[in-house]
Scaffold this active site. Structure first.
Site: not given
Ligand code: SF4
Length: 756
Positions: A94-95, A159, A447, A642, A644
């Site tokens: 997805d990313h 994630d 975010r 984080s 990592r």
């Molecule tokens: S918050 Fe993370 S998992 Fe959700 S859409 Fe944005 S990048 Fe993708």
């Protein structure tokens, strides 16, 4: 069937006895989070776990990985030599899908650009028993909610928005790849027993206010750090008026207040969602232990006695919120936002409005937004700003196409993007502005830190519910308040939007995604995972060398870091992310953000072999080529940030032997141990000052390394003088075995070979 019913039955069978045991131990009723944590603890000791203090080993039920972080996690898992994952696990593409033109074209481009990574993830998943979700199938958290989350379960995911599954009553926690590897390898997973914040929801959601506004308001109250080290547990009558997916939205954004995770009690909304997503049998099982899937009744009557902090939110009076710019905790009530825009001189014109993402792309979200689009069409309105829709999964996309919502959203000017992260994670090729142009956008994502969406630090990004984002798209302005203001339509008439309405779940049921998921092979032993030697994005991991059985003698000091040295300073993100699957290439970012205590510069250190100054990775590579192990010295709380694994793997790969600091962030300290490094601390912090630029360092006492026993550091200075000091460590017996084997994975591999 993509979930494992037997696993859920097994987990549920443990609830009555283990929660009763915990209740007796604590001598009081239990919160919901405590019940789930005690059930998943590998062992319940004779005294209760102390919140915020005790480190506890857990056995999570599942692991979920997104494509960017899965690469290194799976490369590590491969090197453990285990034939199959020990717990149900999934990988989600997805990313890495960039948003530019629209779903079909963008997906085709991603498939071409990331072919190698996708093929790797598909074949490694197939071999080791991991469910594989192809690019276009959806965003990890939406797919997990639709398929795998279950009330009372525990999951870790690579994630930070893994807590989304709390909407279905699961303790779901975001972790680093190394933790995922441990759990997939059958080891337990350690977490400091969290504190508990209780959020009492009163009243009922309605009108323009939606689930998103609960977490936007809470972010304003708690700020981005307020939830650190805590689980946010929602309770009270108000929880029952929020849909299951709405609960998911709230839990998802718990990450924005730093919470370990967030959770809602099991209720009829969750049961309804389970039935709608083809999991009626889980709803049946959950109904059977419904009492165990919520806090004990005494908790709700006197919450402040049982939670570390209690916050009350009245849904009857909660206003829609708009948060931002640049931080998700800058919370504005809708009624006060227009004034804030003017007073703070935020760019008033709205350039782009974006709905969807893993946070807000449920059927309900899209139906409510499409309801506004229907009104707009009847009232001769079109979106004045650009307007994009990111469905969270193919299941939602296909269903909203069938039910007509997409058509309505497109008719007002919406562009449908791929079912992927895209503009939420900077994978957005924006052509309407140049970098540096001051402009405003509003999203229903989570975010909004500077440059997160489009890499432009001058983009003022605000976050709101999909309904508010859609209304503002129609206005093309940040100062529009749909509750009170009128819009001028194409005929020059003044029109007003009615309150949004929508169905929580599709009346005709969800359409299925027949193509997005690939089950792993039942026997993967014959499957080859091919990684090209020429690849610059993927590199097979060779095991790190075993400890040679000797003390470390005269290792050169590579770097004495001054001040903050987070995992970001050790292994920077940004453009380096594309090398996450290639340890050698990503190692070129090692310590490039850390400040050299001797010249106050980043990425400029003395090479003791040449006497000249060079970049940190170059000097480390030079020492490695000469067979010299090196040592880094650091300040307080080294390795915070984080979790990592690259920040621990890179130093090991480039020849690091030990990191000696005033104090460690615990997760990073453990990560270093896992990679076969020696994390050590000064017994006396002032000894940090004894380290000089040309020092050669010897660590004596490794042969007798034992828990609680200090080792000696001999510091040879350039002028031939020397200091001797004592160093502490926190290795336990099993971690000492990791060190001796060369890494935790080497040890797992040696055990798995014995077992095969
Ligand atoms: S918050 Fe993370 S998992 Fe959700 S859409 Fe944005 S990048 Fe993708």
């Amino acid at each position: 069937m993509t979930f494992d019913l037997d696993l859920i039955k097994k987990t549920y069978s443990q609830f009555p006895a283990k929660t009763e045991k915990a209740r007796k131990l604590l001598g009081r009723p239990l919160t919901l989070a405590e019940k789930i944590l005690y059930v998943h603890a590998t062992d319940i000791p004779s005294s209760a776990f102390v919140r915020g203090k005790d480190y506890v080993d857990f056995h999570p039920d599942r692991v979920a990985m997104q494509d960017a972080t899965a690469q290194m996690a799976l490369l590590q898992f491969m090197s453990a030599g285990i034939p199959k994952v020990a717990v149900p696990s999934t990988a989600h593409c997805d990313h890495l899908i960039q948003a530019e033109i629209g779903a079909d074209k963008d997906l085709a481009t991603a498939n071409e650009k990331n072919k190698e990574v996708y093929e790797f993830l598909a074949s490694v998943s197939n071999k080791y028993g991991i469910g594989f979700w192809k690019p276009g199938a959806g965003i990890i958290h939406q797919v997990v909610l639709e398929n795998y989350a279950f009330p009372g379960g525990m999951m870790i995911g690579t994630d930070s928005h893994t807590p989304n599954a709390g909407g279905l009553g699961m303790v779901a926690i975001g972790v680093g790849g190394a933790d995922a590897v441990d759990v997939m390898a059958g080891m337990s997973w350690e977490l400091k027993f969290p504190k508990l914040i209780g959020v009492h929801l009163k009243g009922k959601l309605g009108g323009w206010t939606s689930a998103k506004d609960v977490i936007l308001a809470l972010a304003g109250i708690l700020t981005v750090k307020g939830g650190t080290g805590a689980i946010v547990e929602y309770f009270g009558e108000g929880t029952k008026s929020i849909s299951c997916t709405g609960k998911g939205t709230i839990c998802n954004m718990g990450a924005e207040i730093g919470a370990t995770t967030s959770i809602f009690p099991y209720d009829e909304k969750m049961a309804g969602y389970l039935r709608a997503t083809d999991r009626a049998d889980i709803a049946e099982l959950a109904n059977g232990i419904a009492d165990c899937l919520q806090a004990d009744s005494e908790i709700v009557l006197d919450p402040s006695k049982y939670y570390d902090e209690v916050i009350e939110i009245d849904l009857d009076t909660l206003e829609p919120h708009i948060n931002g710019p640049f931080t998700p905790d800058k919370a504005w009530k809708l009624s006060e936002f227009a004034k804030a825009v003017k007073e703070n001189n935020y760019p008033e014109e709205l350039k782009v409005a974006l709905i969807g993402s893993c946070t807000n792309s449920s059927y309900e979200d899209i139906d409510r937004s499409a309801g506004l689009a229907s009104q707009a069409l009847l009232k001769n309105l079109k979106a004045k700003s650009q307007f994009t829709i990111t469905p969270g999964s193919e299941v939602v996309r296909a269903t909203i196409e069938r039910d007509g919502q997409l058509d309505k959203l497109e008719k007002i000017g919406g562009v449908v993007l791929a079912n992927a992260c895209g503009p939420c994670i900077g994978q957005w090729k924006r052509n309407d502005i140049k970098k540096g142009d001051r402009n405003s956008i509003i999203t229903s994502f989570n975010r909004n830190f500077a440059a997160r969406n489009d890499s432009n630090p001058e983009t003022y990004a605000f976050v709101a519910s999909p309904e508010i984002v859609t209304a503002l798209a129609l206005a093309g302005s940040l100062t529009f308040n749909p509750k009170t203001d009128y819009l001028e339509n194409e005929k020059g008439e003044k029109v007003k939007l009615d309150e949004p309405k929508g169905d929580e779940l599709p009346r005709a049921g969800f359409l299925k995604d027949e193509h997005g998921y690939t089950s792993p092979a039942s026997d993967g032993s014959k499957i080859q995972v091919n990684i090209s030697e020429a690849s610059d994005r993927l590199q097979a991991l060779a095991p790190f060398a075993k400890w040679d059985g000797k003390d470390i003698i005269d290792a050169p000091l590579l770097l004495k870091a001054k001040g903050k040295c987070t995992t970001d300073h050790i292994s920077m993100a940004g453009p380096w992310l594309k090398f996450r699957g290639h340890l050698d290439n990503i190692s070129n970012n090692m310590f490039i953000g850390a400040i050299n205590a001797f010249n106050e510069k980043a990425n400029s250190i003395k090479n003791q072999l040449t006497g000249g100054y060079d970049e940190v990775p170059n000097v480390a590579r030079n020492y490695k080529a000469q067979g010299l192990g090196w040592i880094v010295v650091g300040d307080e709380n080294y390795g915070e940030g984080s979790s990592r694994e690259h920040a621990a793997m890179e130093p090991r790969w480039l020849g690091g032997r030990a990191i000696i600091v005033k104090s460690f962030a615990r997760i990073h300290e453990t990560n270093l141990k896992k990679q076969g490094m020696l994390p050590l601390t000064f017994t006396n912090s002032a000894d940090y000052d004894k380290i000089q630029e040309d020092d050669k360092l010897s660590i004596i006492g490794l042969i007798d390394l034992a828990p609680g026993k200090q080792v000696k550091l001999v510091i040879k200075h350039k002028d031939s003088s020397q200091d001797e000091i004592q160093l502490n460590h926190t290795f336990n017996e099993s971690q000492i075995a990791w060190f001796k084997a060369g890494s935790a994975l080497n040890l797992i591999a040696s055990k798995s070979k014995v077992g095969v």
